[in-house]
Write an enzyme that holds these catalytic residues in place. Structure first.
Site, short mmCIF file in Angstrom:
data_model
loop_
_atom_site.label_atom_id
_atom_site.label_comp_id
_atom_site.label_asym_id
_atom_site.label_seq_id
_atom_site.Cartn_x
_atom_site.Cartn_y
_atom_site.Cartn_z
N HIS A 280 0.82 -1.20 0.00
CA HIS A 280 0.00 0.00 0.00
C HIS A 280 0.87 1.27 0.00
O HIS A 280 0.59 2.22 -0.74
CB HIS A 280 -0.94 -0.04 1.20
N GLU B 238 2.12 1.78 -3.42
CA GLU B 238 1.07 2.33 -4.29
C GLU B 238 1.09 3.86 -4.24
O GLU B 238 0.96 4.53 -5.25
CB GLU B 238 -0.27 1.75 -3.84
N HIS B 239 1.27 4.41 -3.07
CA HIS B 239 1.35 5.87 -2.95
C HIS B 239 2.55 6.43 -3.70
O HIS B 239 2.46 7.46 -4.36
CB HIS B 239 1.48 6.26 -1.46
N GLU C 32 -3.50 8.26 7.05
CA GLU C 32 -4.59 7.43 6.55
C GLU C 32 -4.94 6.36 7.58
O GLU C 32 -6.11 6.08 7.85
CB GLU C 32 -4.15 6.78 5.24
#
Lengths: 503, 479
Positions: B80, B83-84, B160
């Site tokens: 994840h 992905e950023h 997040e």
């Protein structure tokens, strides 16, 4: 793959879009990279965008019927709008309109609550009802092969709800439980507080779903009275949109809603209260709700905004788009992208029949509460002090136009847009002039609008979080900070505090 | 009144008379067929395209067959985080350039990391297709992985985490469900990771992850919307076909989660949870399994809508819960069937648990009636129609079939398998998968209910007990 298990790069609230606009791309690359640099291929000629044209008719009983054809999906959405919502809640009965609307699907003369659910779900459809500001809605989305039985159920719940005491009690408990959960979320609580701060005791000030105390006070008589006052064909709009021919839709509407009797009394007028101008607060407030265990601080900037029918509506939309209308807008740039302080920051111009609120909001770790509050206010101020460059304005307008168009891609999005235009008495044709209206806004329009209608002098700050971690920093910039411990918060009152007398 | 009575009678019969066969009110609705083209490039990349000219837009999705299950040991949250970083700078694009090429022209972009895949997608006006194919090829082939990008995105991911898992009252429960449902398989590590392991990750870790998984033979490209097939094929060859395939093998997760042999029970606390919640999970077969169809139908009957079994029993009739969910979380390696109830006030978690299990038992003991079966199928079809209203939704459907089911044609044939599910099928899978030994139970309680003298460690480590069935855990819970 379960959609719930996906972790998105950005909150889905940001995503929406489409439209062709040419852009100039600036590349700012180090010398080392410049050799062998490729430029992105330029776009080809854009295709034009066309939206379906709504058509309408009124039935003899005054029901306004609007139909929008859009073939291809095998789906249809149908929505009944009653022209009043939470703003008609009597002062002590916050949540009445929402409870009334929610109870529509909880029993009619013909079907009990379980039977209604069984009937609509057997068709594969879903039936929702709730109140918002200015409107109470009941809508259904269904395969087009099942439209007529679904519409019969929709008409049944709107026209003949029974409001049984048992269902009222059930909903009361459910709502109070949901409110407890909502109040433990810093972001949601901050928004409730913001409404009170902006509107005080005016009709838009209370939480739409009510408070724990107000829900307790609502009686069956109140619900029945609200329903009989407002739920009548000459105070309602029916919108049908999707994969259906207009002629068929009008015929179904006549068959199913044609015998909905119009009362002999005059139709209710929209609330005069909401139309009045808000008196400007003598001084904007900075309110901190101290939630000691909050995992993050929710920071909200709130002030009065616009009515939906304001002649400067499109200026407002574009100004908001520049400030906080997407991932690349200023708030997210400054707060998330540049500083890593949040998962997302955005703003919204919530236009209503009366003047609605303007909010800019984000969530951040508690330690950053104060710096984020400053960033929100500074960015709002910059809109009127600095001119927006065209290289920024053009893409922000494109994002806004894209959002709008993408909203129209689904049957329920289409119905919602058309329903909103009809509710506010606007031309249904506006769907097809929206893009041009946005395109026409200039940088000078934005700067003037921001200065005249969204200045920082009227901006309130609301923070819900662990006050200990940010309040000292906050006071350095905002001397008039009020700190309200969570347990003393009272959403029933414009003061936001429980009266000491009550204990 | 006559009509209402007969509806009630019908309803009663539908529940009690399992063998009753009612005449079909209408012919089964068909799900319109999706037409797509497919090919595989010489570098191993697979490409699917769905032409649809009804709106002048195109959705572009790049599916990387790597997800949070592939997070390296001690680096949970990695896929994840990576992905950023894919949205930062490349050789030919500065950071956030993708937003210039999408949002700025009236489109949008986003990405998601799931257990088994990471998907990057954008929807743009159709005249930008070539531009975005170029951009996707650039970030696949030439991503800049530098310290500044890495650190700033790590901070965003930590926010997040706070926003989605720490601040929300039941965020922690979402993490617990994963952590307690799997003992060996990496699905036990939630994709968001945790702050400690995120802080421990280094730039070298990121580069290694990229080298391992971000390669053309691990990519499926799906494009849906307004484009010309020949032109599209030429652009794909030009920009994506030129990316070389690395020689090295790709690490793949090959961990078998052992079968559960006894019920396991956990209790934990939420700092801002005002009311208790109960979660129950069962291990289920992989997404591509033949049993998945009956499991989807069961999920619908159990939890979809207010006439569903769980809503009717727990929310409406007994008012034990303010909300219930049934979720057949189908995944590539194995699936997790989850039942969750958010308690109503003054109700006990044990009672909600008992009621959930009672509904499962009813479905094991008695085959579901025909109207309920038909309802579930209608609900499933309608939800697919809704999902496929947009170009992005169409691309998602094809991508999922191609990558997670290994067969794109299932985007059209699966619905027939769903429609063929019988009451006997549903009863069979209920008996097979919802057994006492295949169960994990979590009671998630408000912090205020934590008793003094408990041996619960700080930081919220859940207590475990091996319960031999239902009933309260040691120490007592609830009021």
């Amino acid at each position: 793959m379960n959609p719930l298990r996906r972790i998105f790069k950005q909150s889905a609230a940001f995503t929406l879009a489409l439209v062709a606009v040419s852009i100039t791309m600036t590349t700012d690359i180090s010398l080392a990279q410049q050799e062998q640099q490729e430029q992105p291929p330029a776009p080809s000629a854009p295709r034009s965008v066309q939206f379906p044209k709504p058509v309408e008719k009124s039935l003899k009983n005054g029901l306004r019927v609007v139909v929008v054809e859009r073939p291809g999906s095998s789906l249809v959405s149908a929505q009944v709008s009653i022209k009043q919502g939470g703003e008609v809640d009597p002062p002590q009965l916050a949540g009445l309109a929402d409870m009334t609307a929610t109870l529509l699907t909880r029993g009619t003369e013909k079907r009990t609550a379980p039977e209604i659910a069984e009937a609509i779900e057997a068709l594969g459809g879903s039936l929702e009802s709730a109140a918002r500001w200015d409107v109470s809605l009941a809508n259904v989305t269904i395969m087009n092969s099942r439209l007529e039985p679904a519409m019969e159920i929709l008409a049944d719940v709107v026209r003949r709800p029974t409001f049984k005491q048992e269902e009222i009690d059930r909903l009361r408990q459910q709502t109070q439980d949901e409110l407890s959960v909502a109040m433990s979320q810093p972001g949601t609580l901050a928004r409730f507080v913001a409404s009170r701060v902006v509107f005080g005791d005016a009709p838009y000030g209370h939480p739409l779903a009510g408070t724990l105390e107000s829900i307790e006070r609502i009686k069956r008589d109140d619900i029945v009275r609200l329903h009989s006052t407002y739920y009548r064909p000459d105070n309602a709009i029916l919108v049908i949109g999707g994969d259906i021919k207009a002629e068929d839709a009008f015929n179904i509407a006549e068959r199913i809603f044609g015998d909905w009797a119009k009362p002999s009394t005059p139709a209710p007028a929209p609330s005069a209260e909401t139309a009045r101008e808000l008196t400007a607060a003598s001084k904007p407030r900075v309110v901190v709700v101290d939630m000691e265990h909050a995992g993050q601080a929710a920071v909200v900037l709130a002030r009065s905004g616009l009515k939906r029918t304001d002649p400067e509506y499109f200026r407002g939309l574009v100004t908001n788009s520049v400030l906080g209308g997407g991932y690349s807008a200023r708030l997210n740039q400054e707060i998330r992208i540049k500083r890593g302080l949040s998962y997302g920051a955005s703003s919204a111009l919530d236009v209503r029949r009366g003047i609605g609120p303007f909010l800019a909001a984000t969530q951040t770790k508690n330690e950053s509460g104060a710096i984020v509050a400053s960033l929100l206010i500074d960015e709002l101020g910059r809109l009127s002090s600095d001119a927006v460059a065209d290289t920024e304005l053009t893409p922000r307008k494109a994002a806004l136009m894209g959002n709008f168009a993408r909203n129209l891609e689904t049957s329920d999005g289409l119905v919602a847009q058309v329903g909103s235009l009809a509710l506010y008495g606007l031309s249904l044709d506006e769907i097809n002039s929206y893009l041009n209206n946005v395109q026409a806004i200039t940088a000078s329009d934005v700067q003037k609008f921001a200065g005249a209608r969204l200045d920082t002098k009227g901006a309130n700050i609301i923070i819900v979080g662990n006050a200990r971690m940010f309040v000292d920093d906050l006071r350095k910039r905002f001397p008039n900070v009020e700190v309200i411990p969570e347990k003393e918060l009272d959403l029933n009152s414009a003061t936001l505090r429980k009266s000491k007398v009550q204990g | 009144m006559m009509f209402r009575k007969s509806i009630a009678l019908l309803f009663f019969c539908a529940l009690a008379c399992a063998a009753m066969i009612l005449p079909e009110a209408k012919a089964q609705t068909k799900l319109p067929k999706m037409n797509y083209k497919e090919r595989t490039l010489s570098n191993g990349m697979r490409v699917y395209s769905i032409e649809d000219h009804s709106s002048p837009t195109v959705a572009i999705q790049v599916w990387y067959h790597v997800g949070s299950k592939d997070d390296p040991e001690g680096r949970s949250g990695f896929a994840h985080l990576f992905e950023h970083i894919m949205f930062k700078s490349t050789k030919n694009m500065k950071s956030e350039m993708l937003d210039r090429l999408t949002e700025d022209v009236g489109g949008y972009n986003n990405a998601f990391t799931a257990d088994d895949v990471t998907v990057y997608f954008e929807v743009v006006p159709s005249n930008y297709l070539e531009t975005l194919l170029w951009a996707e090829s650039d970030r696949l082939a030439a991503l800049n992985i530098d310290d500044a990008n890495f650190k700033s995105e790590r901070d965003v991911v930590k926010e997040e985490f706070r926003q989605n898992y720490v601040a929300p009252p039941y965020g922690k429960l979402d993490l617990l469900v994963e952590q307690k449902s799997f003992t060996k398989h990496p699905y036990r590590r939630p994709g968001i990771g945790n702050i400690e392991e995120l802080d421990a990750s280094t730039i070298e870790d990121v580069r290694a992850f990229h080298a391992n998984y971000y390669r053309p033979d691990n990519v499926t490209l799906v494009v849906a919307g307004d484009f010309d097939q020949k032109q599209f094929d030429a652009w794909v060859d030009k920009y994506l076909g030129r990316i070389p395939k690395p020689d090295k093998p790709m690490p793949r997760v090959n961990v078998k989660e052992p079968e559960r042999t006894a019920e396991r029970r956990f209790v934990d606390y939420g700092e801002h949870a005002p009311l208790p919640a109960v979660a129950i999970t069962y291990l289920a077969p992989p997404q591509a399994s033949d049993d998945a169809f009956a499991l989807r139908v069961a999920e619908s009957i159990l939890g979809q809508g207010d006439s569903s079994r769980l809503y009717r029993s727990l929310v409406y009739d007994q008012q034990l819960a303010q909300g219930v969910e049934a979720d057949v979380d189908l995944r590539e390696d194995l699936s997790l069937f989850k039942l969750t109830a958010m308690l109503a006030s003054d109700r006990k978690p044990e009672d909600a648990e008992r009621a959930l299990l009672a509904e499962l038992k009813r479905m094991q003991d008695t085959p579901v009636a025909a109207p309920e079966l038909e309802k579930a199928k209608n609900q499933i079809i309608t939800s697919r129609l809704l999902a496929r209203e947009t170009n992005n939704g169409k691309a998602l459907a094809v991508g999922e079939a191609a990558v997670l089911l290994g067969d794109a044609s299932r985007v059209n044939s699966d619905i027939e398998r769903i429609q063929a599910v019988t009451a006997a099928d549903v009863q069979r899978i209920m008996k097979k998968y919802f057994s006492d030994t295949n169960r994990v139970v979590i009671h998630f309680l408000p912090e205020s209910e934590r008793h003094k003298g408990d041996n619960v460690t700080h930081g919220g480590m859940a207590r475990e007990s091996n319960g031999a069935g239902q009933g309260t855990t040691e120490g007592g819970t609830g009021k």
